[in-house]
Design a protein around this motif. Structure first.
Motif, PDB file in Angstrom:
ATOM      1  N   ARG A 331     -83.115 -40.098 -31.767  1.00 18.09           N
ATOM      2  CA  ARG A 331     -84.477 -40.541 -32.036  1.00 18.09           C
ATOM      3  C   ARG A 331     -84.648 -42.014 -31.687  1.00 18.09           C
ATOM      4  O   ARG A 331     -83.783 -42.841 -31.978  1.00 18.09           O
ATOM      5  CB  ARG A 331     -84.805 -40.302 -33.518  1.00 18.09           C
ATOM      6  N   ASP A 332     -85.770 -42.332 -31.050  1.00 19.49           N
ATOM      7  CA  ASP A 332     -86.105 -43.702 -30.656  1.00 19.49           C
ATOM      8  C   ASP A 332     -85.101 -44.307 -29.664  1.00 19.49           C
ATOM      9  O   ASP A 332     -85.012 -45.546 -29.544  1.00 19.49           O
ATOM     10  CB  ASP A 332     -86.207 -44.621 -31.895  1.00 19.49           C
ATOM     11  N   SER A 333     -84.372 -43.467 -28.938  1.00 21.26           N
ATOM     12  CA  SER A 333     -83.421 -43.994 -27.954  1.00 21.26           C
ATOM     13  C   SER A 333     -84.136 -44.690 -26.800  1.00 21.26           C
ATOM     14  O   SER A 333     -83.582 -45.566 -26.152  1.00 21.26           O
ATOM     15  CB  SER A 333     -82.546 -42.863 -27.404  1.00 21.26           C
ATOM     16  N   GLU A 335     -86.289 -46.826 -27.047  1.00 19.67           N
ATOM     17  CA  GLU A 335     -86.541 -48.211 -27.418  1.00 19.67           C
ATOM     18  C   GLU A 335     -85.250 -49.048 -27.396  1.00 19.67           C
ATOM     19  O   GLU A 335     -85.257 -50.202 -27.821  1.00 19.67           O
ATOM     20  CB  GLU A 335     -87.151 -48.287 -28.827  1.00 19.67           C
TER      21      GLU A 335
END
Length: 339
Positions: A331-333, A335
């Motif tokens: 998740r949110d990789s 960013e």
């Protein structure tokens, strides 16, 4: 004795017929089939293995570039968007190499329709790659020679529009360039198993000027200017005339210009033989095998580009590690800090 000699002659004739048939692309079409070029078993195996390895490596490395720039937001800059367009071209070249591999034995087994489609795609990819190199040169020219206005002149929207226009113009122009071959696939073939198309001298000369001479001239002129300005900036930083922060910003731009300069020089060295075939003569007839010989360096260039990125760009090496270890699925990789 006479009977034995007749049997031997008959056996030798049958053996000769079998040997001749084995050299045909389509043995059941004795009078219409093309003949295979003679290769030793070792040569054939070596070429197959080498071409397959380069094709797979080209597809894999350029897929890494495409995923990296598309997924990680920090990498989505105008310059990297141009690299993304170039990586898409190189990725498609990796697939075109499959045709290269299948034609190694000298026989085209996929029909006239696939033959002309292969030619058309090869021309589109080549001309669009040249167009992307021109855009990269313009990007570096503005970044080095007119840095104050870079953020206003070179925006993501403008870059994307230019990339789309480059691909569209390449497709349209090459459609006109190969219109006769597209309308009548296989009309110039002399036997079954051949893949031939004709380049009219006038059309070929126009293609040479529009998609090679003019763009390459623009690239050389712009990068010569970039080189001169970059050298002056480097001297200024070494003599500590520029401020520390100013020098840091300039240093990163100069480094980027140097890296992309290497990409452009390698590209020019690899693509020149591709266009030399249009200078052979009037109404030049080209076989797929001769085209493959002419574009071998161009195919190799598509594999070299991501290797250059891996050597010069830390973000590319970091992104490969994240992709291979599947950390980009977290998740949110997107960013993640890549610079």
């Amino acid at each position: 004795m006479g009977l034995i000699k007749e049997e031997e002659d008959s056996r030798n004739a049958a053996l000769t017929l079998v040997m001749e048939n084995s050299e045909l692309c389509f043995p059941h079409l004795l009078n219409a089939s093309c003949r295979r070029p003679k290769h030793t078993h070792f040569e054939a195996i070596f070429i197959y293995v080498l071409a397959s390895f380069i094709s797979l490596l080209t597809v894999f490395l350029n897929l890494m570039v495409i995923i990296s720039i598309s997924h990680f937001r920090q990498l989505q800059s105008p310059t990297n968007t141009l690299l993304l367009s170039l990586a898409v071209s190189d990725f498609l070249v990796g697939f075109l190499m499959c045709f290269h591999i299948m034609f190694i034995d000298g026989c085209w087994l996929l029909g006239d329709g696939v033959c002309v489609t292969y030619q058309y795609l090869a021309y589109i990819i080549t001309s669009s790659s040249v167009g992307t190199m021109v855009l990269i040169s313009v990007d570096r020219y503005v970044a080095i020679c007119d840095p104050m206005f870079y953020s206003t002149k070179i925006t993501m929207k403008r870059v994307k529009i230019c990339i789309v226009l480059s691909w569209f113009c390449s497709s349209s122009f090459q459609g006109l360039n190969l219109s006769d071959n597209l309308k009548h696939p296989g009309r110039y073939n002399t036997c079954i198993g051949e893949c031939i198309f004709v380049i009219n001298y006038i059309v070929g000369l126009a293609d040479l000027i529009i998609t090679f001479i003019v763009p390459i001239t623009v690239i050389i002129v712009l990068y010569t200017r970039v080189f001169v300005v970059a050298v002056s900036h480097a001297r200024a930083m070494r003599s500590q005339i520029a401020a520390v922060t100013h020098g840091s910003a300039k240093g990163s731009e100069i480094k980027a210009a140097g890296t992309l300069g290497v990409v452009i020089v390698v590209f020019l060295l690899c693509i020149c033989p591709y266009y030399c075939v249009t200078l052979v003569g009037e109404n030049t007839v080209l076989t797929a095998s001769s085209v493959i010989s002419g574009v071998s360096l161009f195919y190799l260039n598509s594999c070299l580009n991501p290797m250059i990125y891996a050597f010069f760009y830390p973000w590319f090496r970091k992104s490969i590690k994240l992709i291979v270890t599947l950390k980009l699925l977290q998740r949110d990789s997107c960013e993640a800090n890549m610079l």
